[in-house]
Design an enzyme around this catalytic site. Structure first.
Site, PDB file in Angstrom:
ATOM      1  N   GLU A   1      18.151 -28.535  65.940  1.00 38.60           N
ATOM      2  CA  GLU A   1      16.974 -29.008  67.167  1.00 38.60           C
ATOM      3  C   GLU A   1      17.834 -29.424  68.087  1.00 38.60           C
ATOM      4  O   GLU A   1      18.624 -30.254  68.236  1.00 38.60           O
ATOM      5  CB  GLU A   1      16.229 -30.269  66.509  1.00 38.60           C
ATOM      6  CG  GLU A   1      15.321 -29.883  65.214  1.00 38.60           C
ATOM      7  CD  GLU A   1      14.315 -30.661  65.143  1.00 38.60           C
ATOM      8  OE1 GLU A   1      13.793 -31.634  65.803  1.00 38.60           O
ATOM      9  OE2 GLU A   1      13.919 -30.571  64.068  1.00 38.60           O
ATOM     10  N   GLU A  49      15.721 -34.590  58.697  1.00 40.51           N
ATOM     11  CA  GLU A  49      16.138 -35.849  59.221  1.00 40.51           C
ATOM     12  C   GLU A  49      15.604 -36.919  58.104  1.00 40.51           C
ATOM     13  O   GLU A  49      14.937 -37.930  58.482  1.00 40.51           O
ATOM     14  CB  GLU A  49      15.102 -36.272  60.526  1.00 40.51           C
ATOM     15  CG  GLU A  49      15.640 -35.367  61.722  1.00 40.51           C
ATOM     16  CD  GLU A  49      14.805 -35.694  63.026  1.00 40.51           C
ATOM     17  OE1 GLU A  49      13.879 -36.386  62.882  1.00 40.51           O
ATOM     18  OE2 GLU A  49      15.084 -34.856  64.015  1.00 40.51           O
TER      19      GLU A  49
END
Ligand code: AHR
Length: 513
Positions: free
Chosen positions: A293, A172
């Site tokens: 995820e 991220e």
């Protein structure tokens, strides 16, 4: 209400990759410590690995497990987690404001992964970490012997290299909650150089570029466009993350949020297509999506009203942890039946995108936003979301067929959607058809009609349903079987009219005659 799903055996979305049913464990809360690793307890083995957890993880038949983060990885020095445990130092962990004891590290994870029969997928630190350290980690793990880092692995008790194939280039990196967050241009440059060096150490490895995840960020997709323009020749996958939250959108909209994931995956694919079109040499290279995820996450332990408020905050400001505790019990979501039905719907969407999604990790595996919860007394609880995931992993293998859907619809925030959302798999090895179906009508049964051209007659042999009157019901240590799937009678069933209970997620198995 009724939905009709029509297929032709020859019209396929794609074959389900075994890595589509994968998971993720991070140095976060009690995911590793108290989840995988609980030393000096009679319910753990000689290496400190919990026996109950090993058994349940084996049962899930996972493709890969991603480790060690997550936000954690962006300030992690893997060298702190190797060698004699008594010499490992305690460090400040910035992602979740904890103390990291480093009693569990890369060797411990690889040993545990081998014992549970799962391939590791390792993320390198591209936040505060440098590219040399990333290449050294590949050397430590994959080089046979004869260099400083490979010989150190041997000295640490692991003669054989781990030969780790899948590597994530950071986590991220688009978010400023990430240690070492940078612009898309800077990430592209750093990831490209890390990729070069890591592949110089071992050219057989497969790399995952860190795509964008959070739709509320102004860089969403623009990030992917910029990074993939230059990373396209260097990587094999692009990652994205997606969490669905039960806020106050209403039951039907939450149950229908599979549609949001569907759009999210297609958005990433579109950005990828754009980058591919700009390539001069690698036009034919087919980069796949690593949805590393995904889950329902209701932010029960995060002080935020909506994901939109996350930008600009650091995660440690938001959880219930007191600062600088060792593995605090944070983000321990308690999942309801409604959450489980939604997770089942998301799984159906992953199957229906199997042409582009090759890796998908349910986030996470243990204690932290997880299907499996453990306590300090050696008890293990399968939460509601465990069940659809287990059935997807067990039966969601084969060739996903391309549907034509007709029938009744319901109006949702995502538009008018069929009352039943479904995915159908033809399994040529077993000559079976397996159908996953979510009935989003919360008040009435719905009817599923299934037609598959170019295939023999279908005989229903199994119908498992997850349903109940109380959508807020949860499994607990005291009442572990409150929400569990049940087998229904299939004696007189007809594939043209299968009754699905109200608000239910279903597995149907047919023999082909
Ligand atoms: O899974 C929990 C966190 O969610 C991860 O650390 C991060 O990657 C994501 O935002």
């Amino acid at each position: 209400m009724k939905s009709t799903y029509s297929y032709d055996k020859l019209f396929k979305i794609g074959d389900v990759d075994p890595k589509v049913w994968s998971s993720f464990t991070e140095h976060l809360g009690r995911s590793i410590y108290g989840g995988i690793y609980d030393p000096d307890k009679d319910f753990s083995d000689k290496d400190g690995f919990r026996e109950d957890v090993k058994k349940e993880v084996k049962n899930l038949n996972l493709g890969v497990i991603r480790y060690p983060g997550g936000n954690f990885v962006s300030n992690y020095n893997w060298k702190d987690g190797i060698g004699p445990k008594k010499d490992r130092k305690k460090t400040m962990e910035f992602a979740w404001s904890s103390i990291e004891t480093n009693q569990f590290g890369i060797d411990d994870f690889c040993q545990w992964a081998e014992e549970v029969g799962v391939e590791p997928m390792i993320a390198v630190n591209l936040g505060t970490g440098d590219i040399r350290s990333a290449a050294e980690l590949v050397e430590y793990c994959n080089h046979d012997h004869g260099t400083y880092w490979s010989d150190l692995r041997i000295k640490n008790g692991h003669r054989k290299p781990y030969n780790i194939k899948y590597w994530c280039l950071g986590n991220e990196m688009e978010g400023d909650w990430q240690a070492g967050h940078m612009s898309a241009e800077d990430y592209a440059k750093k990831a490209r150089e890390a990729a070069k060096m890591m592949k110089w150490v071992d050219k057989s490895i497969k790399l995952v570029a860190c795509g964008s995840s959070y739709e509320m960020l102004p860089t969403y997709l623009e990030w992917d466009r910029i990074i993939m323009k230059s990373l396209y020749p260097y990587v094999d996958y692009i990652s994205t993350h997606n969490y669905n939250m039960n806020s106050n959108q209403g039951t039907l909209n939450f149950l229908s949020s599979w549609k949001q994931l569907d759009q999210h995956i297609k958005n990433t694919k579109n950005a990828l297509n754009y980058a591919q079109s700009l390539q001069k040499k690698d036009r034919d290279k087919d980069i796949k999506i690593c949805l590393d995820e995904w889950n329902v996450w209701n932010f029960q332990d995060i002080k935020l009203d909506s994901l939109d408020d996350l930008n600009g905050m650091t995660t440690f400001e938001l959880t219930s942890a007191k600062k600088w505790e060792e593995h605090p019990a944070i983000l321990q979501e308690k999942y309801s039946l409604l959450d489980a039905l939604t997770v089942g719907g998301l799984g159906i969407t992953i199957l229906n995108n199997t042409d582009t999604v090759e890796i998908a990790c349910l986030a996470q595996l243990l204690n932290v936003i997880a299907p499996i919860t453990t306590n300090e007394d050696g008890q293990l609880l399968k939460q509601t979301i465990y069940y659809p995931f287990e059935l997807l992993s067990k039966y969601g293998r084969g060739t996903v067929l391309e549907p034509q859907v007709t029938g009744d619809t319901q109006h949702t925030d995502y538009g008018d959607l069929p009352v039943i959302e479904s995915a159908t798999i033809y399994d040529s090895d077993k000559n079976q058809v397996k159908v996953f179906a979510l009935n989003t009508d919360t008040k009435n049964t719905s009817h599923l009609s299934l037609n598959i051209a170019n295939l023999g007659d279908l005989k229903l042999t199994k119908h498992v349903t997850l349903t109940g009157d109380d959508l807020e019901a949860r499994d607990t240590f005291d009442e572990p079987n409150k929400v569990i799937p049940k087998d229904l009678d299939v004696a007189d069933s007809d594939s043209n009219d299968i009754t699905l209970p109200k608000a239910s997620w279903n597995l149907l198995v047919f023999d082909v005659k």
